[in-house]
Write an enzyme that holds these catalytic residues in place. Structure first.
Site, short mmCIF file in Angstrom:
data_model
loop_
_atom_site.label_atom_id
_atom_site.label_comp_id
_atom_site.label_asym_id
_atom_site.label_seq_id
_atom_site.Cartn_x
_atom_site.Cartn_y
_atom_site.Cartn_z
N PHE A 152 0.81 -1.22 0.00
CA PHE A 152 0.00 0.00 0.00
C PHE A 152 0.84 1.27 0.00
O PHE A 152 0.38 2.33 -0.38
CB PHE A 152 -0.96 0.00 1.20
CG PHE A 152 -0.39 0.53 2.49
CD1 PHE A 152 0.31 -0.28 3.35
CD2 PHE A 152 -0.55 1.87 2.83
CE1 PHE A 152 0.83 0.22 4.53
CE2 PHE A 152 -0.04 2.38 4.01
CZ PHE A 152 0.67 1.55 4.87
N LYS A 153 2.09 1.15 0.40
CA LYS A 153 2.92 2.35 0.50
C LYS A 153 3.18 3.01 -0.85
O LYS A 153 3.53 4.18 -0.92
CB LYS A 153 4.21 2.02 1.23
CG LYS A 153 3.88 1.57 2.65
CD LYS A 153 5.03 1.56 3.58
CE LYS A 153 4.62 1.36 5.02
NZ LYS A 153 4.32 -0.03 5.38
N ASP A 154 2.97 2.25 -1.94
CA ASP A 154 3.10 2.83 -3.28
C ASP A 154 2.16 4.02 -3.48
O ASP A 154 2.47 4.94 -4.23
CB ASP A 154 2.75 1.79 -4.35
CG ASP A 154 3.89 0.80 -4.55
OD1 ASP A 154 5.07 1.21 -4.48
OD2 ASP A 154 3.59 -0.38 -4.79
N THR A 212 8.13 0.26 2.96
CA THR A 212 8.36 1.67 2.63
C THR A 212 9.60 1.83 1.75
O THR A 212 9.60 2.60 0.81
CB THR A 212 8.59 2.50 3.92
OG1 THR A 212 7.43 2.41 4.71
CG2 THR A 212 8.86 3.96 3.60
#
Ligand SMILES: *Cc1c(COP(=O)(O)O)cnc(C)c1O
Length: 495
Positions: free
Chosen positions: A110-112, A144
């Site tokens: 999800f950090k994208d 991350t």
């Protein structure tokens, strides 16, 4: 224009958004926050349904000093054609709830979503000095790092250095990082755990000697961790998006409340949900989901934050964290007039390893949040259960959220749907997912990945398919005490 951000540790230390973005962390060691949510309300009935349009509306409510047309350009650059779903994220039904799939970006976590946009925003904010170059320092618990490397790779005027805890991340996570190409990327392992890496990096920001030496070379530090406000804001968008999808599919009517279950480490993702709520999204509870490192769950239960029990290594390594940085932001939002108390707590946390909030604040927290923990064994069972009931594979972090969500729903039955944040592709954790389904096997990670895909018929995400073949480009390993020297050496600065 009025400055829209202030430090959690001193309301007089203010910055506009672009300054906050450039600095990453405030000069007094506090984190930047907004204090004017009344002016940031969103009209739910007027929201458009494509992800990018929605991002324009939400982010322009949040960011005062970047013009809308520029923001639109940033959003386009970040999201056009870089995600494998038409709308960046996807919402799919899961039993009576919904899964918010956040892992369809370049690095499959999800950090994208935030880290595709952060470099664009930083470019608009400009360097701290017109001739200067920005040096991004990032500590990573696994995901991350790669997302930041991909986001900042080959960006002019920027160099990026990522530190990860040696042997504390999954093999795929490590391989993703050490194979990164690009002119401006560095990756280094640090002996110790994520908290060691994170505190070493935080120490660099506060180190006057290091900063002076860097400034002489026109280098200015910034952060891609969720201590940077620019990391959090893009994440508010998908909370709105998920809500809208449930309205669109008639699972709820506009205005009805939902819950969100969030697998939590540094408290960044769930804080973005809290921001969405402050902007008017009808959220009943935000569910804090912990693995065996349950420092947050214990905090929400008792009001005592205690980081002294040793960190455990779990199958959800991106949540193996004892010091959840962004909790400081939540506490500051809930009691804006008690900065001194907050400073005391943070000091006590640093020096003695714990602090206790008062009863009134605890009750406020307990009203807005729910919480729960999930052991490795429970997470494995949850992966197996979901596969058996729904033919879907979830990764161990998502499994923590899914398990805790069911726990909360069992204790408080209602029709209200819960949106479970699915934060990573299961193939990033092939060994543990495969063990959950088929038991332990003496095979390497890459064979397990292929086997898992073949046995379940679920395709491996394209960015992970070729990973094994890529050349390894980064193999440094340092002690955490040596981080300053390492940075200076990488920048060719001799002292
Ligand atoms: C980073 C991460 C988390 C935790 O998110 P925070 O913002 O640190 O709370 C959960 N799951 C995955 C897969 C992650 O990479």
């Amino acid at each position: 224009m009025k400055k829209q951000c202030m430090s959690t540790r001193n309301p007089a230390l203010q910055a506009d958004f672009c300054e906050a973005l450039r600095q990453g962390i405030a000069a007094d060691g506090g984190l930047y926050i907004f204090n004017d949510w009344e002016q940031r309300q969103v009209d739910l009935s007027a929201l458009s349904s494509t992800y990018q349009k929605l991002a324009e509306v939400i982010l322009s409510r949040l960011i005062d000093d970047i013009p809308l047309s520029t923001l639109q350009h940033c959003i386009q650059q970040a999201y056009d054609g870089r995600f494998r779903t038409p709308d960046v994220v996807r919402v799919s039904p899961l039993e009576n709830n919904a899964l918010l799939e956040l892992y369809h970006g370049p690095t499959c976590a999800f950090k994208d979503i935030a880290l595709a946009l952060l470099p664009e925003l930083m470019r608009q904010a400009g360097p701290s000095n017109t001739h200067g170059k920005t040096l991004i320092l990032t500590a990573t618990s696994g995901d991350t790092g790669k997302a930041a490397l991909e986001g900042f790779k080959n960006q002019p005027g920027i160099e990026i250095l990522v530190f990860y805890p040696d042997q504390r991340i999954s093999e795929v996570q490590q391989r993703q990082m050490v194979t990164t190409d690009g002119q401006n990327t560095h990756v280094c392992a640090v002996r110790g755990n994520f908290d060691d890496a994170q505190s070493a990096v935080k120490h660099c920001f506060a180190d006057p000697r290091l900063n002076t030496l860097l400034h002489r070379q026109n280098l200015f530090l910034s952060s891609a961790n969720s201590i940077n406000l620019g990391r959090l804001l893009p994440q508010t968008v998908y909370y709105f998006y998920a809500y809208q999808q449930l309205v669109k599919n008639s699972r709820i009517r506009l205005g009805e409340t939902v819950d969100f279950a969030v697998p939590t480490g540094n408290f960044g993702d769930i804080l973005a949900g809290y921001y969405a709520k402050r902007m008017g999204l009808p959220i009943h509870k935000l569910i804090v989901c912990s693995n065996e490192n349950d420092v947050l769950t214990r905090f929400f239960e008792t009001g005592i934050y205690d980081r002294r029990p040793p960190l455990k290594k779990t199958i959800s390594p991106s949540m193996d964290i004892l010091v959840s940085s962004n909790l400081e932001r939540l506490l500051a939002h809930l009691q804006p007039d008690r900065t001194e108390t907050l400073c005391q707590w943070m000091k006590q946390l640093k020096e003695q390893g714990w602090y206790q909030i008062d009863e009134l604040l605890l009750r406020q927290l307990q009203q807005q949040f729910a919480w729960g923990r999930c052991s490795d064994e429970q997470a494995r069972q949850e992966i197996r259960r979901i596969y058996e009931t729904s033919s879907r594979l979830i990764d161990p972090h998502t499994a923590v959220a899914s398990y805790v969500c069911r726990l909360v729903q069992k204790n408080h039955p209602s029709d209200r749907p819960c949106i479970i944040l699915s934060t990573a592709s299961c193939f990033k954790f092939s060994r543990d997912v495969s063990e959950a389904l088929y038991g332990p096997q003496a095979l390497d990670e890459w064979t397990l990945m292929k086997q898992l895909s073949e046995r379940t018929g679920i395709p491996i995400d394209p960015p992970l398919q070729q990973l094994q073949q890529l050349p390894i480009r980064h193999c440094d390993l340092i002690e955490k005490e040596d981080i300053t020297d390492y940075i200076l050496k990488k920048e060719g600065i001799t002292v």
